[in-house]
Design a protein around this motif. Structure first.
Motif, PDB file in Angstrom:
ATOM      1  N   GLY A 101      -7.598   9.342 -17.041  1.00  0.00           N
ATOM      2  CA  GLY A 101      -6.503   8.844 -16.451  1.00  0.00           C
ATOM      3  C   GLY A 101      -6.863   8.012 -15.164  1.00  0.00           C
ATOM      4  O   GLY A 101      -6.236   6.869 -15.034  1.00  0.00           O
ATOM      5  N   LEU A 102      -7.650   8.858 -14.406  1.00  0.00           N
ATOM      6  CA  LEU A 102      -8.071   8.043 -13.276  1.00  0.00           C
ATOM      7  C   LEU A 102      -8.603   6.732 -13.331  1.00  0.00           C
ATOM      8  O   LEU A 102      -8.481   5.818 -12.565  1.00  0.00           O
ATOM      9  N   LEU A 103      -9.532   6.743 -14.454  1.00  0.00           N
ATOM     10  CA  LEU A 103     -10.595   5.448 -14.438  1.00  0.00           C
ATOM     11  C   LEU A 103      -9.413   4.246 -15.070  1.00  0.00           C
ATOM     12  O   LEU A 103      -9.631   3.296 -14.857  1.00  0.00           O
ATOM     13  N   GLU A 104      -8.421   4.675 -15.839  1.00  0.00           N
ATOM     14  CA  GLU A 104      -7.477   3.761 -16.138  1.00  0.00           C
ATOM     15  C   GLU A 104      -6.418   3.408 -15.275  1.00  0.00           C
ATOM     16  O   GLU A 104      -5.630   2.280 -15.522  1.00  0.00           O
ATOM     17  N   ILE A 105      -6.519   3.783 -14.241  1.00  0.00           N
ATOM     18  CA  ILE A 105      -5.428   3.089 -13.024  1.00  0.00           C
ATOM     19  C   ILE A 105      -6.015   2.103 -12.627  1.00  0.00           C
ATOM     20  O   ILE A 105      -7.312   1.790 -11.997  1.00  0.00           O
ATOM     21  N   PRO A 106      -5.317   0.991 -12.608  1.00  0.00           N
ATOM     22  CA  PRO A 106      -5.776  -0.545 -12.208  1.00  0.00           C
ATOM     23  C   PRO A 106      -5.955  -0.726 -10.651  1.00  0.00           C
ATOM     24  O   PRO A 106      -4.512  -0.515 -10.012  1.00  0.00           O
ATOM     25  N   GLY A 107      -6.856  -1.228 -10.195  1.00  0.00           N
ATOM     26  CA  GLY A 107      -7.080  -1.485  -8.732  1.00  0.00           C
ATOM     27  C   GLY A 107      -6.608  -0.326  -7.747  1.00  0.00           C
ATOM     28  O   GLY A 107      -7.173   0.800  -7.988  1.00  0.00           O
ATOM     29  N   ARG A 108      -5.957  -0.666  -6.879  1.00  0.00           N
ATOM     30  CA  ARG A 108      -5.505   0.660  -5.886  1.00  0.00           C
ATOM     31  C   ARG A 108      -4.416   1.607  -6.478  1.00  0.00           C
ATOM     32  O   ARG A 108      -3.718   0.822  -6.934  1.00  0.00           O
ATOM     33  N   ILE A 109      -4.474   2.630  -5.839  1.00  0.00           N
ATOM     34  CA  ILE A 109      -3.347   3.489  -6.166  1.00  0.00           C
ATOM     35  C   ILE A 109      -2.257   3.291  -5.436  1.00  0.00           C
ATOM     36  O   ILE A 109      -2.131   2.578  -4.560  1.00  0.00           O
ATOM     37  N   GLY A 110      -1.229   3.314  -6.447  1.00  0.00           N
ATOM     38  CA  GLY A 110       0.121   3.002  -5.956  1.00  0.00           C
ATOM     39  C   GLY A 110       0.329   1.122  -5.964  1.00  0.00           C
ATOM     40  O   GLY A 110       1.356   0.889  -5.530  1.00  0.00           O
ATOM     41  N   GLY A 111      -0.535   0.545  -6.746  1.00  0.00           N
ATOM     42  CA  GLY A 111      -0.312  -0.829  -6.769  1.00  0.00           C
ATOM     43  C   GLY A 111       0.960  -1.229  -7.312  1.00  0.00           C
ATOM     44  O   GLY A 111       1.445  -2.320  -6.881  1.00  0.00           O
TER      45      GLY A 111
END
Length: 254
Positions: A101-111
């Motif tokens: 799930g973390l790897l699937e976060i695109p770009g910066r956290i909270g983008g």
């Protein structure tokens, strides 16, 4: 039955950030589940604080590294007869799911929040004391008067993409807290000192009787640990609680 209160002291910046985020996520859970506009405003304030904290740290990469480290350590316990195979498999599954799930976060956290101009206009005004009044943000005032269920739907949509971050924080902090080694001590006349570096830790937990009218002031480094118990006076003036105080001290380390 004695009721205790637990005080936690993070001993590095990484754990300090995780504890702050844990507290903010808990506040979002509490306030977003309520119905009033004041409570949903509080939930949004906590969400913006999470955004500020995560923008100033490499949280995503730190969590990925820590989860990968813990997965390797736990995987080495598979044949240990003192470890529950079922519990071990469950935590390894949780780590694997959260890691992906973390790897699937695109770009910066909270983008997804930063790309929302309306939310960012609210966040900017909230940085000003009293800046979120209705005459400053009429569209936000309108949102606060929508049906509570509609506001809760919006809150969930803003919070949900952060779930892998929260899951990663929960896993790391649970493993950290469960690693603790506890010792019972007594602070003589409200003061306790311990020299030496025999107990290296990332987090200290101190538990005392909730009925005692005092709070601990803790300072720690690799050379010494100092604890002073401060009396909780009605006038809030700081002074040493000059009685012997039994307490439990736990050293937690990853």
């Amino acid at each position: 039955m004695i009721t205790v209160i637990c005080y936690e002291l993070p001993l590095n910046e990484r754990i300090r950030i995780l504890l702050r985020l844990e507290d903010l996520f808990d506040k979002i859970d509490f306030f977003s589940a309520k119905k009033t506009s004041f409570e949903h405003h509080a939930a949004l304030v906590a969400l913006f604080e999470i955004l500020d904290i995560t923008s100033r740290s490499d949280l995503k990469s730190d969590l990925l590294q820590e989860l990968d480290k813990q997965r390797a350590l736990l995987d080495g316990l598979r044949k240990n007869p003192e470890v529950s195979e079922e519990a071990l498999s469950r935590i390894l599954l949780d780590i694997g799911t959260t890691f992906r799930g973390l790897l699937e976060i695109p770009g910066r956290i909270g983008g997804h929040l930063r790309d929302d101009e309306w939310l960012m206009s609210i966040k900017q005004r909230m940085s000003i004391p009293g800046g979120a009044c209705e005459f400053d943000l009429p569209t936000y005032h309108y949102w606060l008067h929508m049906d509570p269920e509609a506001r809760q739907t919006d809150l969930r949509s803003w919070i949900m993409p952060l779930s892998p971050i929260r899951d990663g924080i929960n896993i790391v902090l649970n493993l950290l807290r469960n690693s603790g080694k506890s010792f019972h001590h007594t602070a003589v006349q409200g003061v306790f000192q311990q020299a030496g570096a025999e107990h290296q830790a990332h987090l200290l937990q101190l538990q005392i009787d909730n009925e005692l009218p005092c709070v601990p002031e803790i300072s720690a480094n690799k050379y010494a640990l100092n604890i002073r118990f401060i009396s909780m006076q009605p006038d809030h003036k700081a002074s040493i609680y000059e009685e012997d105080i039994p307490f439990k001290l736990t050293f937690c380390s990853l």
